[in-house]
Design an enzyme around this catalytic site. Structure first.
Site, PDB file in Angstrom:
ATOM      1  N   GLY A 226      32.697  31.825  45.364  1.00  0.00           N
ATOM      2  CA  GLY A 226      32.145  30.547  44.923  1.00  0.00           C
ATOM      3  C   GLY A 226      30.781  30.282  45.538  1.00  0.00           C
TER       4      GLY A 226
ATOM      5  N   GLU B 113      41.942  35.703  46.007  1.00  0.00           N
ATOM      6  CA  GLU B 113      41.760  34.745  47.109  1.00  0.00           C
ATOM      7  C   GLU B 113      43.105  34.432  47.776  1.00  0.00           C
ATOM      8  OE1 GLU B 113      37.906  32.116  45.723  1.00  0.00           O
ATOM      9  OE2 GLU B 113      39.855  31.576  44.904  1.00  0.00           O
TER      10      GLU B 113
END
Ligand SMILES: O=C(CO)[C@H](O)[C@H](O)COP(=O)(O)O
Length: 235
Positions: A33, A110
């Site tokens: 991100g 993740e």
């Protein structure tokens, strides 16, 4: 050019997490991100300035690129199945440190990396800090699914009271394909009072690979504020 308050907030959170948690010799999880970009910048600085020896385990293709382009040491879970500290972003953080993740579509890797990390540390700007999940993040819970199962899963989510949509690509016709070759459904459940039970129900559905609900995983969250200060919440 001066930074916008949001970019400043992301930078401050990223820098604070790296400065407080990263130590020489660690195996690190590198999240995905736009906020993580700042954490990696700080990590590169510290590796150079302090000659730190750290190994970086990626959580997405973006994360591999950040590690490699930054000249950091890339590792994998086969060689390093245990991680000391995982630094990652989030789309929303509630008052118990439960998270919604996967706005960038990377929640499967993740979550795998977070699940083998001794410490999951979250970095976010002030817009992500809330009491209950679903309060601020209105795009729904990202759910990665095996492509052939997407219609049955959408129907099951509707029966549960959720509002699911298949995430579509922006510059390609058709749905987004995740780093793992799957589709992503974003399911709006309104304010989520019990993310643990919701996550259990969703992951029980055949064809669901993983959800973006990270419950009882994070130990600390840093929230950068618009004025450049930082607040934090920890267990
Ligand atoms: O979970 C994620 C990607 O799957 C990101 O960490 C999350 O979407 C936050 O991203 P950003 O820092 O760009 O706001």
């Amino acid at each position: 050019m001066s930074q916008t308050p949001i970019e400043l907030a992301k930078k401050k959170a990223g820098y604070a997490a790296v400065d407080e948690f990263v130590k020489d010799g660690m195996v690190l999880g590198i999240g995905s991100g736009s906020t993580v970009v700042y954490a990696v910048k700080r990590l590169i600085e510290r590796v150079k300035n302090e000659n730190l020896k750290v190994i970086c385990i990626p959580t997405s293709f973006q994360s591999i690129q950040l590690i490699v382009d930054g000249g950091l040491t890339l590792g994998d879970l086969s060689r390093h199945p245990e991680i000391d500290v995982d630094i990652d972003g989030a789309d929303e953080v509630d008052d118990k440190l439960h998270l919604i993740k996967g706005g960038g579509g990377c929640q499967v890797q993740e979550k795998i990396v977070a699940s083998v990390s001794k410490q999951l540390v979250i970095i976010a700007d002030y817009r992500k800090d809330s009491k209950s999940l679903g309060e601020k993040w209105k795009k729904g819970v990202p759910i990665e699914v095996v492509p052939m199962a997407y219609v049955p899963i959408i129907n099951k989510i509707k029966k549960m009271g959720g509002k699911p949509t298949l995430r579509m690509a922006k510059n390609k016709a058709g749905p987004i394909i995740s780093d793992n070759g799957n589709f992503i459904i974003d399911a709006d459940f309104g304010i989520i009072q019990d993310p643990i039970t919701l996550n259990e129900k969703l992951t029980m559905m055949t064809g669901v690979v993983e959800t973006g609900l990270f419950t009882n995983m994070a130990i600390k969250a840093f929230f950068g504020q618009a004025d450049g200060t930082i607040t934090s919440r920890e267990k």
